[in-house]
Design a protein around this motif. Structure first.
Motif, mmCIF file in Angstrom:
data_model
loop_
_atom_site.group_PDB
_atom_site.id
_atom_site.type_symbol
_atom_site.label_atom_id
_atom_site.label_comp_id
_atom_site.label_asym_id
_atom_site.label_seq_id
_atom_site.Cartn_x
_atom_site.Cartn_y
_atom_site.Cartn_z
ATOM 1 N N LYS A 170 147.564 72.889 101.774
ATOM 2 C CA LYS A 170 146.496 72.208 102.521
ATOM 3 C C LYS A 170 145.757 71.214 101.628
ATOM 4 O O LYS A 170 145.609 70.046 101.971
ATOM 5 C CB LYS A 170 145.500 73.232 103.072
ATOM 6 C CG LYS A 170 146.088 74.212 104.059
ATOM 7 C CD LYS A 170 145.011 75.035 104.723
ATOM 8 C CE LYS A 170 144.259 75.938 103.770
ATOM 9 N NZ LYS A 170 144.999 77.134 103.315
ATOM 10 N N THR A 171 145.307 71.726 100.487
ATOM 11 C CA THR A 171 144.556 70.849 99.591
ATOM 12 C C THR A 171 145.418 69.693 99.113
ATOM 13 O O THR A 171 144.958 68.547 99.061
ATOM 14 C CB THR A 171 144.037 71.659 98.395
ATOM 15 O OG1 THR A 171 143.123 72.631 98.878
ATOM 16 C CG2 THR A 171 143.332 70.773 97.401
ATOM 17 N N SER A 172 146.699 69.992 98.819
ATOM 18 C CA SER A 172 147.590 68.914 98.372
ATOM 19 C C SER A 172 147.709 67.845 99.447
ATOM 20 O O SER A 172 147.667 66.648 99.149
ATOM 21 C CB SER A 172 148.968 69.466 98.050
ATOM 22 O OG SER A 172 148.882 70.387 97.001
ATOM 23 N N LEU A 173 147.843 68.276 100.695
ATOM 24 C CA LEU A 173 147.966 67.305 101.784
ATOM 25 C C LEU A 173 146.702 66.462 101.890
ATOM 26 O O LEU A 173 146.759 65.236 102.006
ATOM 27 C CB LEU A 173 148.254 68.029 103.098
ATOM 28 C CG LEU A 173 148.356 67.126 104.335
ATOM 29 C CD1 LEU A 173 149.465 66.101 104.148
ATOM 30 C CD2 LEU A 173 148.606 67.923 105.591
ATOM 31 N N LEU A 174 145.556 67.127 101.824
ATOM 32 C CA LEU A 174 144.304 66.384 101.935
ATOM 33 C C LEU A 174 144.161 65.366 100.807
ATOM 34 O O LEU A 174 143.758 64.228 101.029
ATOM 35 C CB LEU A 174 143.105 67.339 101.911
ATOM 36 C CG LEU A 174 142.934 68.258 103.116
ATOM 37 C CD1 LEU A 174 141.608 68.984 103.044
ATOM 38 C CD2 LEU A 174 143.013 67.468 104.409
ATOM 39 N N ARG A 175 144.521 65.791 99.616
ATOM 40 C CA ARG A 175 144.383 64.883 98.473
ATOM 41 C C ARG A 175 145.354 63.715 98.576
ATOM 42 O O ARG A 175 145.027 62.593 98.188
ATOM 43 C CB ARG A 175 144.617 65.637 97.163
ATOM 44 C CG ARG A 175 143.495 66.594 96.819
ATOM 45 C CD ARG A 175 143.834 67.421 95.609
ATOM 46 N NE ARG A 175 143.846 66.622 94.400
ATOM 47 C CZ ARG A 175 142.769 66.385 93.655
ATOM 48 N NH1 ARG A 175 141.613 66.888 94.003
ATOM 49 N NH2 ARG A 175 142.853 65.644 92.583
ATOM 50 N N ILE A 176 146.526 63.989 99.127
ATOM 51 C CA ILE A 176 147.483 62.894 99.304
ATOM 52 C C ILE A 176 146.960 61.928 100.357
ATOM 53 O O ILE A 176 147.009 60.708 100.181
ATOM 54 C CB ILE A 176 148.865 63.452 99.699
ATOM 55 C CG1 ILE A 176 149.534 64.084 98.481
ATOM 56 C CG2 ILE A 176 149.747 62.357 100.268
ATOM 57 C CD1 ILE A 176 150.805 64.823 98.795
ATOM 58 N N LEU A 177 146.416 62.475 101.456
ATOM 59 C CA LEU A 177 145.909 61.607 102.513
ATOM 60 C C LEU A 177 144.738 60.761 102.024
ATOM 61 O O LEU A 177 144.563 59.624 102.427
ATOM 62 C CB LEU A 177 145.493 62.445 103.730
ATOM 63 C CG LEU A 177 146.647 63.074 104.501
ATOM 64 C CD1 LEU A 177 146.118 64.005 105.565
ATOM 65 C CD2 LEU A 177 147.531 62.005 105.117
ATOM 66 N N CYS A 178 143.935 61.342 101.142
ATOM 67 C CA CYS A 178 142.816 60.593 100.571
ATOM 68 C C CYS A 178 143.287 59.433 99.709
ATOM 69 O O CYS A 178 142.589 58.444 99.552
ATOM 70 C CB CYS A 178 142.009 61.483 99.640
ATOM 71 S SG CYS A 178 140.905 62.534 100.459
ATOM 72 N N GLY A 179 144.442 59.604 99.105
ATOM 73 C CA GLY A 179 144.888 58.631 98.119
ATOM 74 C C GLY A 179 144.603 59.078 96.706
ATOM 75 O O GLY A 179 144.730 58.304 95.775
ATOM 76 N N LEU A 180 144.197 60.338 96.546
ATOM 77 C CA LEU A 180 143.928 60.829 95.195
ATOM 78 C C LEU A 180 145.209 61.133 94.445
ATOM 79 O O LEU A 180 145.316 60.902 93.262
ATOM 80 C CB LEU A 180 143.095 62.108 95.266
ATOM 81 C CG LEU A 180 141.596 61.945 95.209
ATOM 82 C CD1 LEU A 180 140.937 63.294 95.337
ATOM 83 C CD2 LEU A 180 141.163 61.265 93.932
ATOM 84 N N SER A 181 146.188 61.683 95.161
ATOM 85 C CA SER A 181 147.458 61.932 94.486
ATOM 86 C C SER A 181 148.579 61.330 95.322
ATOM 87 O O SER A 181 148.404 61.034 96.501
ATOM 88 C CB SER A 181 147.675 63.423 94.241
ATOM 89 O OG SER A 181 147.580 64.135 95.435
ATOM 90 N N GLN A 182 149.687 61.134 94.660
ATOM 91 C CA GLN A 182 150.799 60.442 95.310
ATOM 92 C C GLN A 182 151.791 61.454 95.872
ATOM 93 O O GLN A 182 152.082 62.455 95.223
ATOM 94 C CB GLN A 182 151.518 59.554 94.301
ATOM 95 C CG GLN A 182 150.971 58.142 94.231
ATOM 96 C CD GLN A 182 149.561 58.098 93.699
ATOM 97 O OE1 GLN A 182 149.290 58.667 92.677
ATOM 98 N NE2 GLN A 182 148.663 57.443 94.421
ATOM 99 N N PRO A 183 152.296 61.187 97.081
ATOM 100 C CA PRO A 183 153.342 62.074 97.603
ATOM 101 C C PRO A 183 154.658 61.782 96.906
ATOM 102 O O PRO A 183 154.827 60.727 96.296
ATOM 103 C CB PRO A 183 153.407 61.695 99.075
ATOM 104 C CG PRO A 183 152.988 60.266 99.108
ATOM 105 C CD PRO A 183 151.981 60.101 98.003
ATOM 106 N N GLU A 184 155.565 62.747 96.998
ATOM 107 C CA GLU A 184 156.896 62.548 96.426
ATOM 108 C C GLU A 184 157.602 61.400 97.144
ATOM 109 O O GLU A 184 158.232 60.562 96.532
ATOM 110 C CB GLU A 184 157.685 63.855 96.600
ATOM 111 C CG GLU A 184 158.980 63.911 95.883
ATOM 112 C CD GLU A 184 158.805 63.861 94.385
ATOM 113 O OE1 GLU A 184 157.758 64.312 93.897
ATOM 114 O OE2 GLU A 184 159.723 63.366 93.721
#
Lengths: 251, 77, 218, 206
Positions: free
Chosen positions: D42-56
């Motif tokens: 969940k947190t990973s998805l939220l952070r990816i959606l924010c633009g904080l981390s990059q998806p694979e």
């Protein structure tokens, strides 16, 4: 080239490529190393100044040369990983690191073993040996950073940044150490300079340089395979692969 | 053309035997070690994949068992 | 951008202990040398430049972690990254601030160190010039490694492991400049090289710091 | 497509696939509640959606453009970490945040918002002396300060008391009714005060 290379960015394809390449590295590496070493040890003429101790050159020079090139190759792999977001490029980078460190270690040890009869001391702060030592530290840094991370994806990226920082630094380190060495050189130290090396001496050296390069490629591919399996352990293709291997072994 | 008169000469390396053979020995040893370690690691990883598969199988079986257990009383009634 | 700078300065002065401790460490390390090698004025003068620079590098490694640690831990860095400001600029501001609060006190302390180690006036001038040019380099390059290790629990020793080899050229050129000054020789070349390294770092480091912070956020 | 659209997202953490080819969209007027067990990403998805981390792999667009400055302008993210510096006071923290996010808020307004959140008298003490719930309120006061279209809230109710939870739920409803969008995760169910909720489930994958 980009189009051709791209499918190999997938770990599965990279693994297959490793498998096809492996025998092509292994056989020539062994041949080059065996022939080069025997030639260098037994058939190459003696150096008129250093006698037979110069034969250490046949491992010192290849390992020293290739320890630097391996670091550069690591940095290139890191750059490729960064620019094109290839996971396998980072894996290749980290597969190279221990091999490069071993090469650096060999270069340091043979340098010391060569230095003892030449200079009368195991360790002399000679420019090349000092650069090698710092290079070993740089390798340690990259490996330590990689192992410190739990998430290996992140670890690869972080170690990649450090490899790039190191590669920008290598020429500076080299230059600075040389500067420092000439500055503090009180006694006359005969450097490792090969004064007009004879061709009969050169051939085995070239062979061994080639052999070392192939050996590094060989071990890197082996370690890359390991890295891919470790990282892709839960993927179906790895499981298929292992199953296949098991049935093959059973037969 | 071999540079040495005899085998003994060859091993003596013109008086530098210790340094020359130390260098070549350690180089060979280090290279052999890293190769062997890589091979051992490969074997270990393959074994790990196998145990992983077996664990998965066990989990599946346990789940199946649990499912059977819950459905059985219904049948007996 | 100015906001980042002001806030970091305010924070630094509110956590004075963290500011003062590396300095005290520096002073103590320098004190150890005369005690260790003997108080002969000539010996001290010979090793002085090296000792001061080594102590400066070690003490900067101690305080370096502070650069991003708190902001990463409490989530301020996330918020900064989502503010739309370019990360490299934010990072550069933070590095500048860090340099000001760590190395300006060091420069102020330097006459005392020079006296302890019996440096001549010429040597001291050279030392100050190398410190002025070299310490920003420490901060900039150090920040890359801090960015990489900020997410790790035990980053301290690792940070030193990563950075010490990278700082060797700086140490060589800086001490050689001071040595040259001791012999009344020109040392412009060394200063020029340090300046060149600083320029390269200024050009490349901000992007690298930003990248490494992003890696740590992943 | 307007709104926040993510397509074909994959995320690998610690060499475990958290999600693969996940598509997701968040439109204005929606309150999306992201559910899933611990470790589902969940947190990973939220952070990816924010633009904080990059998806694979995969792409994310906001109003048909890849995430960029225009996205950060329209986003408020409140994560696990409050983003509140312990050595600074609540007012200082918020003033700094407003300045970074180009929100013009007067000092009076900051005091007013903090008072609304029940933090009267705690505006100018260092935040480390505040309790976890109070720090959470300081973090959440961003929702009152910046007028952003999208809120991404990761476990916003943690450490909040009953009153705080109700207040936040009301605020979320008001935001959604006004045409905003909220994406949130929580371990406790949202009450009816929050209005209509869409659910999005993430499963734990081996």
């Amino acid at each position: 080239m980009w189009k051709w290379l791209h499918p190999y960015a997938k770990p599965e394809r990279a693994y297959q490529l490793c498998n096809t390449l492996l025998p092509w590295f292994a056989l020539p590496a062994v041949v080059c190393l065996v022939v080069g070493t025997i030639w260098g040890l037994a058939y190459a003429p003696q150096d008129y100044q250093q006698g037979d101790s110069f034969r250490i050159i046949y491992i010192h020079v290849p390992s020293a040369m290739l320890s630097m090139s391996t670091y550069v190759a690591m940095a290139i792999a890191a750059l490729v990983g960064m620019v094109w977001q290839w996971r396998t490029a980072y894996m290749a980078m980290i597969a190279m690191a221990p091999v490069g460190a071993v090469m650096t270690f060999i270069a340091l040890l043979t340098g010391a073993a060569w230095g003892k009869p030449m200079w009368g001391a195991w360790w002399v702060w000679d420019a090349r040996l000092t650069s090698e030592l710092i290079l070993l530290f740089l390798y340690f840094g990259v490996i330590a950073l990689y192992t410190a991370f739990e998430d290996k994806q992140q670890a690869g990226k972080a170690a990649g940044v450090m490899a790039l920082v190191g590669v920008v630094n290598i020429p500076i380190i080299h230059y600075s150490v040389e500067w420092w060495n000439t500055l503090h050189q009180g006694s006359t130290i005969t450097k490792f300079d090969k004064p007009s090396i004879a061709t009969e001496m050169l051939w085995p050296l070239l062979l061994n340089i080639f052999g070392f390069a192939l050996f590094i490629a060989l071990v890197t591919t082996m370690r890359l395979k390991n890295e891919i399996i470790r990282r892709e352990m839960h993927r179906p293709w790895v499981q298929m692969l292992v199953k296949q291997k098991e049935t093959n072994d059973a037969v | 053309m071999m540079q040495f008169e005899s085998w003994a000469d060859f091993w003596a390396m013109g008086g530098y035997a210790f340094y020359v053979w130390l260098s070549f020995g350690v180089a060979l040893g280090a290279m052999a070690l890293i190769t062997i370690f890589s091979v051992i690691e490969h074997k270990r990883l393959i074994k790990q994949v196998v145990t992983e598969q077996q664990r998965k199988l066990r989990i599946q079986r346990a789940q199946q068992q649990a499912l059977n257990d819950t459905t059985e009383p219904d049948r007996s009634n | 951008m100015g906001g980042v700078f002001k806030r970091d300065l305010a924070l630094a002065f509110r956590q004075k202990a963290e500011l003062v401790q590396p300095l005290m460490f520096l002073l103590m390390v320098v004190t150890l040398f005369p005690l260790g090698v003997g108080p002969g004025p000539d010996t001290l003068q010979l090793i002085g430049p090296g000792v001061i620079w080594i102590a400066a590098i070690l003490s900067s490694l101690m305080g370096m972690e502070r650069l991003f640690r708190d902001d990463f831990a409490d989530g301020s860095l996330e918020q900064l990254q989502l503010s739309g400001l370019p990360l490299y600029a934010v990072a550069t501001m933070k590095v500048l601030c860090h340099w000001l609060v760590t190395f300006i006190p060091l420069l102020i302390l330097s006459p005392l160190l020079a006296m302890f180690l019996n440096l001549t006036v010429d040597m001291y001038i050279a030392l100050v010039i190398t410190l002025l040019l070299g310490t920003p380099l420490l901060s900039l390059v150090g920040a890359i490694a801090v960015g990489l290790t900020v997410g790790l629990q035990r980053g301290g020793v690792l940070l030193a492991l990563l950075l010490i080899p990278v700082f060797i050229p700086l140490l060589i050129f800086a001490t050689s400049a001071v040595d040259a000054a001791a012999l009344q020789l020109p040392y412009r070349a060394q200063i020029a090289i340090i300046g060149a390294m600083l320029l390269i770092a200024m050009a490349l480091a901000p992007a690298a710091i930003a990248y490494s912070l992003k890696v740590s956020q992943n | 497509m307007s709104g926040l659209v993510a397509s074909e997202l994959s995320c690998i953490k610690r060499d475990r696939v958290l999600f693969d080819r996940l598509s997701f969209s968040l439109q204005s007027g929606q309150l999306v509640y992201l559910r899933g067990p611990n470790g589902a990403g969940k947190t990973s998805l939220l952070r990816i959606l924010c633009g904080l981390s990059q998806p694979e792999s995969g792409t994310i667009t906001w109003q048909s453009q890849p995430l960029g400055e225009h996205w950060f302008k329209d986003l408020i993210y409140v994560g696990h970490k409050p983003g509140v510096n312990g050595a600074l006071t609540a007012i200082e923290n918020l003033a700094f945040w407003c300045r970074q996010h180009s929100v013009s808020a007067s000092l009076d307004h900051l005091y007013h918002v903090l008072a609304e959140l029940g933090l009267v008298g705690m505006e100018d003490v260092p935040c480390r002396t505040l309790s976890a719930g109070q720090q959470r309120r300081v973090a959440l006061s961003r929702l009152w300060l910046k007028s952003a279209k999208v809120w991404i809230l990761d476990e916003p109710f943690t450490a909040l008391d009953v009153k705080g939870v109700a207040q936040l739920e009301d605020k979320m409803k008001a935001h959604v009714d006004a045409g905003g969008a909220v994406l949130t995760t929580s371990h406790q169910a949202l009450s009816e005060r929050a209005g209509t909720v869409r659910f999005f489930d993430l499963e734990y994958r081996f």
